[in-house]
Design a protein around this motif. Sequence first.
Motif, PDB file in Angstrom:
ATOM      1  N   ASP A 195       5.307  -8.255  -4.303  1.00  0.00           N
ATOM      2  CA  ASP A 195       6.162  -9.121  -5.117  1.00  0.00           C
ATOM      3  C   ASP A 195       7.110  -8.297  -5.979  1.00  0.00           C
ATOM      4  O   ASP A 195       8.278  -8.668  -6.174  1.00  0.00           O
ATOM      5  CB  ASP A 195       5.302 -10.023  -5.995  1.00  0.00           C
ATOM      6  N   ALA A 196       6.619  -7.180  -6.498  1.00  0.00           N
ATOM      7  CA  ALA A 196       7.476  -6.290  -7.290  1.00  0.00           C
ATOM      8  C   ALA A 196       8.592  -5.721  -6.430  1.00  0.00           C
ATOM      9  O   ALA A 196       9.731  -5.549  -6.892  1.00  0.00           O
ATOM     10  CB  ALA A 196       6.647  -5.166  -7.900  1.00  0.00           C
ATOM     11  N   LEU A 197       8.278  -5.440  -5.168  1.00  0.00           N
ATOM     12  CA  LEU A 197       9.286  -4.931  -4.253  1.00  0.00           C
ATOM     13  C   LEU A 197      10.426  -5.921  -4.074  1.00  0.00           C
ATOM     14  O   LEU A 197      11.605  -5.539  -4.008  1.00  0.00           O
ATOM     15  CB  LEU A 197       8.639  -4.621  -2.890  1.00  0.00           C
ATOM     16  N   ILE A 249       1.284  -0.503  -6.844  1.00  0.00           N
ATOM     17  CA  ILE A 249       2.464  -0.953  -7.587  1.00  0.00           C
ATOM     18  C   ILE A 249       3.331   0.239  -7.965  1.00  0.00           C
ATOM     19  O   ILE A 249       4.552   0.243  -7.738  1.00  0.00           O
ATOM     20  CB  ILE A 249       2.041  -1.739  -8.844  1.00  0.00           C
ATOM     21  N   ALA A 250       2.696   1.259  -8.532  1.00  0.00           N
ATOM     22  CA  ALA A 250       3.436   2.451  -8.941  1.00  0.00           C
ATOM     23  C   ALA A 250       4.030   3.173  -7.741  1.00  0.00           C
ATOM     24  O   ALA A 250       5.180   3.623  -7.779  1.00  0.00           O
ATOM     25  CB  ALA A 250       2.517   3.389  -9.717  1.00  0.00           C
ATOM     26  N   THR A 251       3.277   3.256  -6.653  1.00  0.00           N
ATOM     27  CA  THR A 251       3.766   3.938  -5.451  1.00  0.00           C
ATOM     28  C   THR A 251       4.960   3.210  -4.861  1.00  0.00           C
ATOM     29  O   THR A 251       5.983   3.821  -4.529  1.00  0.00           O
ATOM     30  CB  THR A 251       2.640   4.047  -4.410  1.00  0.00           C
ATOM     31  N   ALA A 252       4.846   1.898  -4.719  1.00  0.00           N
ATOM     32  CA  ALA A 252       5.939   1.105  -4.141  1.00  0.00           C
ATOM     33  C   ALA A 252       7.199   1.228  -4.981  1.00  0.00           C
ATOM     34  O   ALA A 252       8.295   1.486  -4.467  1.00  0.00           O
ATOM     35  CB  ALA A 252       5.526  -0.355  -4.014  1.00  0.00           C
ATOM     36  N   MET A 253       7.051   1.048  -6.286  1.00  0.00           N
ATOM     37  CA  MET A 253       8.234   1.052  -7.147  1.00  0.00           C
ATOM     38  C   MET A 253       8.884   2.435  -7.204  1.00  0.00           C
ATOM     39  O   MET A 253      10.106   2.564  -7.115  1.00  0.00           O
ATOM     40  CB  MET A 253       7.864   0.582  -8.554  1.00  0.00           C
TER      41      MET A 253
END
Length: 241
Positions: free
Chosen positions: A151-153, A103-107
């Motif tokens: 989903d955050a992406l 999550i942290a990496t993607a965001m």
Amino acid sequence: MVYGAGDSVGGAAARAFAGEGARVFLAGRTEAPLDKLAEGIRAAGGAAETAVVDALDETAVNAFVDDVAARAGRIDVSFNAIGYGDVQKPLMEISVADFLQPIATAMRSQFLTTRAAARHMTARGTGVILAFGGGGPQTLPGLGGFKVALDALEGLRRQWAVELGPHGIRVVTLKSGGVPESLPDGFPGREAISDSLVGATQLGRAATLADVGDVAAFVASDQARTLTATDVNISCGAIVD
């Protein structure tokens, strides 16, 4: 610009962009696969340059993008296809650090690379931001934070799209449901995973790396100038919207 170009998905997109006549700038953390890809693109008559860039490093990303803009005169497309380093375990068994990692990496990566490109695109009133790995309504058990990251992406894509749209910049994510070819040879359970990816589709086949490249090139082109604030589903029906 293609981040994660040394990996299979990023490489496929870079080859497709170059095949359409784009001058591609290949970014990744490891030099050798970037150089190999660039050599192949040049051998096919394309134009490619490489840079070792950590897409999580704000200073490095900004410097890379500014250098590309200065040398090329403009930035048309930014495609982030880096891996997220996910650990896939049931939520009751995974550590907090492993859950948050993708999550942290993607965001962080998608935010940094988009913002850096948008600074140059807004001045020209045009540009395309692409990301790979959008979400969908379905999920599977045991994915840890990976599906949450996807989903955050999509949420980040929506936010960028509404803020960059008035500046003529399109923002699109590609979602595949899994590309069997992207699994390395010797990967544990590779054949079983590939079979499960194909079995989940409606068409009896999964997207190939060539498919990913072709669709990325189309979405980045003026033929897709009406597409923004959306995902493009290339899952062969594995993800039913």
